[in-house]
Motif scaffolding. Structure first.
Motif, PDB file in Angstrom:
ATOM      1  N   GLN A 213       0.864  -1.165   0.000  1.00  0.00           N
ATOM      2  CA  GLN A 213       0.000   0.000   0.000  1.00  0.00           C
ATOM      3  C   GLN A 213       0.910   1.227   0.000  1.00  0.00           C
ATOM      4  O   GLN A 213       1.847   1.313   0.796  1.00  0.00           O
ATOM      5  N   VAL A 214       0.636   2.168  -0.897  1.00  0.00           N
ATOM      6  CA  VAL A 214       1.550   3.277  -1.145  1.00  0.00           C
ATOM      7  C   VAL A 214       0.838   4.601  -0.892  1.00  0.00           C
ATOM      8  O   VAL A 214      -0.331   4.775  -1.259  1.00  0.00           O
ATOM      9  N   SER A 215       1.554   5.542  -0.295  1.00  0.00           N
ATOM     10  CA  SER A 215       1.035   6.902  -0.118  1.00  0.00           C
ATOM     11  C   SER A 215       2.202   7.873  -0.178  1.00  0.00           C
ATOM     12  O   SER A 215       3.363   7.498   0.077  1.00  0.00           O
ATOM     13  N   GLY A 216       1.913   9.116  -0.534  1.00  0.00           N
ATOM     14  CA  GLY A 216       2.975  10.103  -0.567  1.00  0.00           C
ATOM     15  C   GLY A 216       2.679  11.230  -1.518  1.00  0.00           C
ATOM     16  O   GLY A 216       1.509  11.552  -1.789  1.00  0.00           O
ATOM     17  N   THR A 217       3.740  11.828  -2.081  1.00  0.00           N
ATOM     18  CA  THR A 217       3.611  13.039  -2.882  1.00  0.00           C
ATOM     19  C   THR A 217       4.422  12.921  -4.172  1.00  0.00           C
ATOM     20  O   THR A 217       5.581  12.484  -4.148  1.00  0.00           O
ATOM     21  N   LEU A 218       3.797  13.305  -5.282  1.00  0.00           N
ATOM     22  CA  LEU A 218       4.488  13.489  -6.554  1.00  0.00           C
ATOM     23  C   LEU A 218       4.662  14.986  -6.766  1.00  0.00           C
ATOM     24  O   LEU A 218       3.728  15.760  -6.555  1.00  0.00           O
ATOM     25  N   ASN A 219       5.843  15.392  -7.205  1.00  0.00           N
ATOM     26  CA  ASN A 219       6.102  16.790  -7.520  1.00  0.00           C
ATOM     27  C   ASN A 219       6.281  16.923  -9.021  1.00  0.00           C
ATOM     28  O   ASN A 219       7.233  16.383  -9.600  1.00  0.00           O
ATOM     29  N   LEU A 220       5.343  17.616  -9.658  1.00  0.00           N
ATOM     30  CA  LEU A 220       5.279  17.772 -11.103  1.00  0.00           C
ATOM     31  C   LEU A 220       5.453  19.236 -11.479  1.00  0.00           C
ATOM     32  O   LEU A 220       5.380  20.117 -10.604  1.00  0.00           O
ATOM     33  N   PRO A 221       5.668  19.554 -12.763  1.00  0.00           N
ATOM     34  CA  PRO A 221       5.822  20.956 -13.158  1.00  0.00           C
ATOM     35  C   PRO A 221       4.657  21.842 -12.741  1.00  0.00           C
ATOM     36  O   PRO A 221       4.854  23.040 -12.474  1.00  0.00           O
ATOM     37  N   ASP A 222       3.441  21.277 -12.637  1.00  0.00           N
ATOM     38  CA  ASP A 222       2.277  22.069 -12.230  1.00  0.00           C
ATOM     39  C   ASP A 222       2.079  22.108 -10.727  1.00  0.00           C
ATOM     40  O   ASP A 222       1.126  22.729 -10.252  1.00  0.00           O
ATOM     41  N   GLY A 223       2.964  21.417  -9.973  1.00  0.00           N
ATOM     42  CA  GLY A 223       2.844  21.447  -8.527  1.00  0.00           C
ATOM     43  C   GLY A 223       2.722  20.062  -7.925  1.00  0.00           C
ATOM     44  O   GLY A 223       2.676  19.054  -8.642  1.00  0.00           O
TER      45      GLY A 223
END
Length: 367
Positions: A213-223
């Motif tokens: 089970q995965v959780s967290g944050t992706l940081n992309l050019p739009d935020g």
């Protein structure tokens, strides 16, 4: 080894691998393994020791993918892979004379992040022995530069050293920081971890942790995007995992809404060799006999001058499985030192779900 010869070694490794595909298997993985250890039937895998590196074998990887849903309602996929490849067998006399620069291990890191409309990737290359990259078995840690797959502090009721991980990577236009918690057991692929790859007997040691089970944050050019989803870790090592005529593979890790999972692959050579594992909802695994899984390309995408099958029909008669597997983003091309296609997929048919697809060894059209 001085800086110039180190650079030459790294570039030779990176640049030679794509050109080895035609005659020696994809990325040279069909070349003769003289001097290196060879997998054998009946060898019991040992944990946590086998989470660490196996330098007597020529090639291995720590390979994680995840299907994720963002708080924006979009589907995403991520890949994190660390490869170890030996330029030669270890020579202890040379190692004593030359120190860390004699280490024959080369490390590559690949990271990918796929959205429905964009695909980002990055690559890192490191020489072993200088502390830039490596893996330890317990406490588990795999790293290259500032990319990390690291175990959390082990809890009393934890089954395995890989049950709780933190994962991070970054490229020029993206990064991610994820937490992974396993809710099922390790799966030994093939014959209790001995995975046959051809009719002539090439094989690897191979196991997976497909229950994250995965959780967290992706940081992309739009935020930034907050995400949750499911992850799958593969561990594999060998010295000649492909037959010389095998040009590449199509590998599927599939998670069905029924709770079952399936790993399946086909290796393309003079004849196609297929194998895989059916994983029940309780985590118990049943190996699939060679040839039981059938894979038929249905839809293709033109990428970097190559025709890539990004839509498939998979059938498995013994499980009454008849599904179609389609790329969420057909343009998920990893333009790394040895290029390949890698991305998240959706499943339709008499089973539904999500998964990941990797395809290697597709030559430019006309070659």
């Amino acid at each position: 080894m001085n800086a110039k010869s180190l650079t030459v070694s790294l570039l030779s490794f990176a640049l030679a691998m794509p050109h080895a595909a035609a005659a020696q298997g994809y990325a040279g993985l069909g070349t003769d393994a003289e001097g290196f250890a060879i997998p054998a039937r009946g060898v019991a895998l040992q944990f946590p020791t086998d989470h660490g590196p196996h330098p007597d074998y020529r090639i291995e990887w720590w390979y994680l993918t995840a299907n994720l849903r963002g708080d924006d309602g979009q589907d995403y996929g991520i890949q994190w892979t660390l490869f170890r490849s030996a330029l030669r067998t270890t020579n202890h006399e040379t190692a004593t004379l030359e120190g860390v620069w004699s280490d024959p291990q080369i490390w590559l890191g690949h990271a990918g992040l796929t959205t429905p409309n964009q695909h980002f990737h990055a690559e890192r290359i490191a020489r072993g022995g200088i502390g830039q990259a490596g893996v330890t078995a317990e406490p588990f840690a795999a790293y290259i530069d500032d990319w990390n797959m690291v175990a959390e502090a082990r809890k009393p009721n934890q089954r395995d050293a890989l049950d709780s991980l933190r994962l991070s990577a970054r490229g020029a236009d993206f990064s991610y920081q994820l937490n992974l918690q396993a809710d099922g057991p390790l799966v030994l692929q093939g014959e209790q971890g001995y995975s046959v790859k051809s009719a002539t007997g090439q094989a690897s040691y191979y196991y997976s942790q497909p229950h994250y089970q995965v959780s967290g944050t992706l940081n992309l050019p739009d935020g930034p995007v907050t995400v949750q989803g499911d992850g799958w870790l593969d561990r594999e090592w060998s010295s000649q995992p492909l037959a010389p005529d095998q040009s590449g593979w199509d590998w599927f890790s599939l998670r069905f809404d029924s709770g079952a999972k399936m790993m399946g692959f086909q290796l393309r050579g003079r004849e196609v060799y297929t194998s895989g594992t059916w994983i029940e909802p309780d985590g118990s695994a049943v190996p699939l006999p060679p040839g039981a899984l059938q894979a038929e390309p249905l839809r293709h995408t033109s990428i970097e001058g190559r025709t890539i099958p990004t839509g498939w029909r998979l059938t498995l008669a013994e499980r009454n499985l008849d599904i179609e597997v389609d790329a969420i983003n057909p343009n998920a091309w990893m333009g790394t030192s040895f290029p390949y296609w890698e991305g998240p997929v959706r499943i339709s048919g008499n089973q539904t779900g999500i998964g990941y697809l990797e395809m290697t060894g597709y030559a430019p059209d006309g070659d």
